[in-house]
Write a protein that holds these residues in place. Structure first.
Motif, PDB file in Angstrom:
ATOM      1  N   ILE A  98       0.529  -1.276  -0.042  1.00 28.42           N
ATOM      2  CA  ILE A  98      -0.175   0.188   0.145  1.00 28.42           C
ATOM      3  C   ILE A  98       0.940   0.622   0.436  1.00 28.42           C
ATOM      4  CG2 ILE A  98      -1.366   1.146   1.714  1.00 28.42           C
ATOM      5  CD1 ILE A  98      -3.097  -0.893   1.983  1.00 28.42           C
ATOM      6  N   ALA A  99       1.772   1.529   0.884  1.00 25.49           N
ATOM      7  CA  ALA A  99       2.763   2.467   1.187  1.00 25.49           C
ATOM      8  C   ALA A  99       3.554   2.839  -0.843  1.00 25.49           C
ATOM      9  CB  ALA A  99       4.087   2.050   1.696  1.00 25.49           C
ATOM     10  N   ARG A 100       4.168   1.731  -1.668  1.00 30.22           N
ATOM     11  CA  ARG A 100       4.801   2.047  -1.970  1.00 30.22           C
ATOM     12  C   ARG A 100       3.673   2.203  -3.675  1.00 30.22           C
ATOM     13  NH1 ARG A 100       7.472  -3.613  -0.612  1.00 30.22           N
ATOM     14  NH2 ARG A 100       9.647  -2.476  -0.344  1.00 30.22           N
ATOM     15  N   SER A 101       2.372   1.883  -3.416  1.00 30.45           N
ATOM     16  CA  SER A 101       1.430   1.823  -4.595  1.00 30.45           C
ATOM     17  C   SER A 101       0.863   4.289  -4.503  1.00 30.45           C
ATOM     18  CB  SER A 101       0.232   0.896  -4.508  1.00 30.45           C
ATOM     19  OG  SER A 101      -0.825   1.586  -5.338  1.00 30.45           O
ATOM     20  N   SER A 102       0.288   3.727  -3.167  1.00 28.16           N
ATOM     21  CA  SER A 102       0.480   5.413  -2.387  1.00 28.16           C
ATOM     22  C   SER A 102       0.988   6.354  -2.505  1.00 28.16           C
ATOM     23  CB  SER A 102      -0.199   5.413  -0.560  1.00 28.16           C
ATOM     24  OG  SER A 102      -0.486   6.969  -0.864  1.00 28.16           O
ATOM     25  N   ALA A 103       2.328   6.189  -2.704  1.00 30.59           N
ATOM     26  CA  ALA A 103       3.368   6.795  -2.620  1.00 30.59           C
ATOM     27  C   ALA A 103       3.603   7.283  -4.378  1.00 30.59           C
ATOM     28  CB  ALA A 103       4.552   6.137  -2.299  1.00 30.59           C
ATOM     29  N   SER A 104       3.611   6.431  -4.988  1.00 34.39           N
ATOM     30  CA  SER A 104       3.584   6.151  -6.759  1.00 34.39           C
ATOM     31  C   SER A 104       2.782   7.051  -7.032  1.00 34.39           C
ATOM     32  CB  SER A 104       3.188   4.552  -7.355  1.00 34.39           C
ATOM     33  OG  SER A 104       3.538   5.213  -8.117  1.00 34.39           O
ATOM     34  N   ALA A 105       1.656   7.299  -6.694  1.00 36.76           N
ATOM     35  CA  ALA A 105       0.495   7.953  -7.423  1.00 36.76           C
ATOM     36  C   ALA A 105       0.627   9.334  -7.012  1.00 36.76           C
ATOM     37  CB  ALA A 105      -1.747   7.284  -5.998  1.00 36.76           C
ATOM     38  N   ASP A 106       0.425   9.295  -5.356  1.00 35.24           N
ATOM     39  CA  ASP A 106       0.889  10.827  -4.900  1.00 35.24           C
ATOM     40  C   ASP A 106       2.170  11.566  -5.213  1.00 35.24           C
ATOM     41  OD1 ASP A 106      -1.009  10.581  -3.218  1.00 35.24           O
ATOM     42  OD2 ASP A 106      -0.330  10.265  -1.531  1.00 35.24           O
ATOM     43  N   ASN A 107       2.737  11.157  -6.197  1.00 36.87           N
ATOM     44  CA  ASN A 107       4.005  11.337  -6.993  1.00 36.87           C
ATOM     45  C   ASN A 107       3.624  12.436  -8.101  1.00 36.87           C
ATOM     46  OD1 ASN A 107       6.058  11.000  -5.703  1.00 36.87           O
ATOM     47  ND2 ASN A 107       6.526   8.704  -6.215  1.00 36.87           N
ATOM     48  N   LEU A 108       2.110  11.812  -8.763  1.00 34.41           N
ATOM     49  CA  LEU A 108       2.023  12.442  -9.869  1.00 34.41           C
ATOM     50  C   LEU A 108       0.725  14.051  -9.432  1.00 34.41           C
ATOM     51  CD1 LEU A 108      -0.283   9.484 -11.552  1.00 34.41           C
ATOM     52  CD2 LEU A 108       2.151  10.412 -12.303  1.00 34.41           C
ATOM     53  N   LEU A 109       0.913  13.971  -7.914  1.00 33.23           N
ATOM     54  CA  LEU A 109       0.210  15.498  -7.475  1.00 33.23           C
ATOM     55  C   LEU A 109       0.907  16.224  -6.939  1.00 33.23           C
ATOM     56  CD1 LEU A 109      -2.465  13.723  -5.504  1.00 33.23           C
ATOM     57  CD2 LEU A 109      -2.119  14.355  -7.695  1.00 33.23           C
ATOM     58  N   ASP A 110       0.599  17.610  -7.235  1.00 34.06           N
ATOM     59  CA  ASP A 110       1.882  18.647  -7.055  1.00 34.06           C
ATOM     60  C   ASP A 110       1.691  18.757  -5.492  1.00 34.06           C
ATOM     61  OD1 ASP A 110       1.868  22.196  -6.841  1.00 34.06           O
ATOM     62  OD2 ASP A 110       3.620  21.097  -7.849  1.00 34.06           O
ATOM     63  N   ALA A 111       2.598  19.014  -4.529  1.00 33.99           N
ATOM     64  CA  ALA A 111       2.900  19.369  -3.323  1.00 33.99           C
ATOM     65  C   ALA A 111       1.860  20.110  -3.000  1.00 33.99           C
ATOM     66  CB  ALA A 111       4.015  19.329  -1.841  1.00 33.99           C
ATOM     67  N   GLN A 112       1.754  21.904  -3.515  1.00 35.45           N
ATOM     68  CA  GLN A 112       1.544  23.250  -3.747  1.00 35.45           C
ATOM     69  C   GLN A 112      -0.410  22.862  -3.605  1.00 35.45           C
ATOM     70  OE1 GLN A 112       3.058  25.663  -2.412  1.00 35.45           O
ATOM     71  NE2 GLN A 112       4.239  24.103  -1.939  1.00 35.45           N
ATOM     72  N   PHE A 188       9.598   7.245   2.907  1.00 38.70           N
ATOM     73  CA  PHE A 188       9.303   8.218   4.002  1.00 38.70           C
ATOM     74  C   PHE A 188       7.951   7.441   4.669  1.00 38.70           C
ATOM     75  CE2 PHE A 188       5.279  10.170   6.179  1.00 38.70           C
ATOM     76  CZ  PHE A 188       6.505  10.947   7.314  1.00 38.70           C
ATOM     77  N   ALA A 189       7.034   6.187   3.442  1.00 39.92           N
ATOM     78  CA  ALA A 189       6.047   5.953   4.065  1.00 39.92           C
ATOM     79  C   ALA A 189       6.106   4.819   4.431  1.00 39.92           C
ATOM     80  CB  ALA A 189       4.711   5.161   2.593  1.00 39.92           C
ATOM     81  N   LEU A 190       7.287   3.983   4.291  1.00 39.87           N
ATOM     82  CA  LEU A 190       8.062   2.874   4.361  1.00 39.87           C
ATOM     83  C   LEU A 190       8.585   2.561   5.706  1.00 39.87           C
ATOM     84  CD1 LEU A 190       9.341   1.291   1.285  1.00 39.87           C
ATOM     85  CD2 LEU A 190       7.415   0.306   2.289  1.00 39.87           C
ATOM     86  N   GLN A 191       9.197   4.180   5.842  1.00 37.93           N
ATOM     87  CA  GLN A 191       9.269   4.160   6.904  1.00 37.93           C
ATOM     88  C   GLN A 191       8.319   3.619   7.957  1.00 37.93           C
ATOM     89  OE1 GLN A 191      11.766   7.748   7.345  1.00 37.93           O
ATOM     90  NE2 GLN A 191      13.212   7.282   8.830  1.00 37.93           N
TER      91      GLN A 191
END
Length: 230
Positions: A98-112, A188-191
């Motif tokens: 879940i952590a890897r999948s979620s982080a991969s999807a979130d990388n498509l989103l801009d933090a701002q 970070f998610a895995l940590q």
């Protein structure tokens, strides 16, 4: 060893009923929405602006989405995708998946973009409702299913506060965004999972039952062991 399996945990939206709509037009409208959301934020984004950017009409948009909140959340959902319930055979494996999948999807989103959206959520009740129903609740349910499977396998005690475990994970991911201005990455998610969530889930007594100092020692021991192994 058989490959882990995953199952989708999201109900198909019934918002596109009636005649078939142009899926390419849908994609163009979602893309225009994301672009404008990143450029001017949720509060200043309007249906007129989305229509102009996508070279469409307001009527076309309103045939697909009842309002701005639904359009924005649907566009975000298109980037993040449906939540998954992994079945690797272990709590550790499922959470890491879940952590890897979620982080991969979130990388498509801009933090701002996401920080601006979080700010809008505090003042816009309609956005908050749609965001919760379409994004938060399905992903929360998926994560809860992972813990429920772990309970069924005997990895987690049956009296464990699963809602608290889910909330802790999501709160730490949100804190990372707000405090650093960056989207949480897979590292970070895995940590968080390895050093916080798994120890809390598997410590005898559980986070809601064990004294705080016992849970703290368990988390600290886990962190030391992982540091020594790395």
């Amino acid at each position: 060893m058989p490959a882990p399996t995953m199952t989708s945990n999201v109900k198909v939206s019934g918002q596109h009923r009636g005649r078939a709509l142009d899926t390419q037009r849908d994609a163009a409208l979602r893309e225009a929405t994301i672009e404008l959301l990143a450029e001017i934020g949720y509060d200043r984004l309007t249906i007129d602006a989305v229509a102009a950017r996508a070279r469409s009409s307001k009527a076309t948009i309103y045939r697909r989405w009842p309002g701005k909140a639904e359009l924005v959340v649907d566009a975000l959902h298109g980037l993040k995708g449906a939540p998954l319930v992994p079945d690797t055979g272990s709590l550790q494996g499922d959470l890491e998946c879940i952590a890897r999948s979620s982080a991969s999807a979130d990388n498509l989103l801009d933090a701002q973009l996401m920080m601006g959206l979080v700010s809008a959520l505090t003042s816009d009740a309609e956005l908050r409702r749609v965001f919760r129903e379409r994004l938060i609740d399905p992903h929360t349910e998926s994560l809860r299913h992972v813990f429920e499977h772990a309970v069924a396998r005997g990895e987690v005690a049956s009296d464990r506060n699963l809602d608290l475990l889910v909330s802790v994970y999501r709160a730490l991911m949100l804190r990372k965004l707000l405090m650093s201005g960056e989207m949480p990455d897979a590292h970070f998610a895995l940590q968080v999972i390895n050093d916080v969530i798994v120890p809390l889930a598997t410590t005898p007594g559980g986070p809601s039952l064990a004294p705080a100092h016992e849970v703290g020692r368990a988390v600290a021991r886990r962190s030391v062991v992982r540091h020594q192994e790395s």
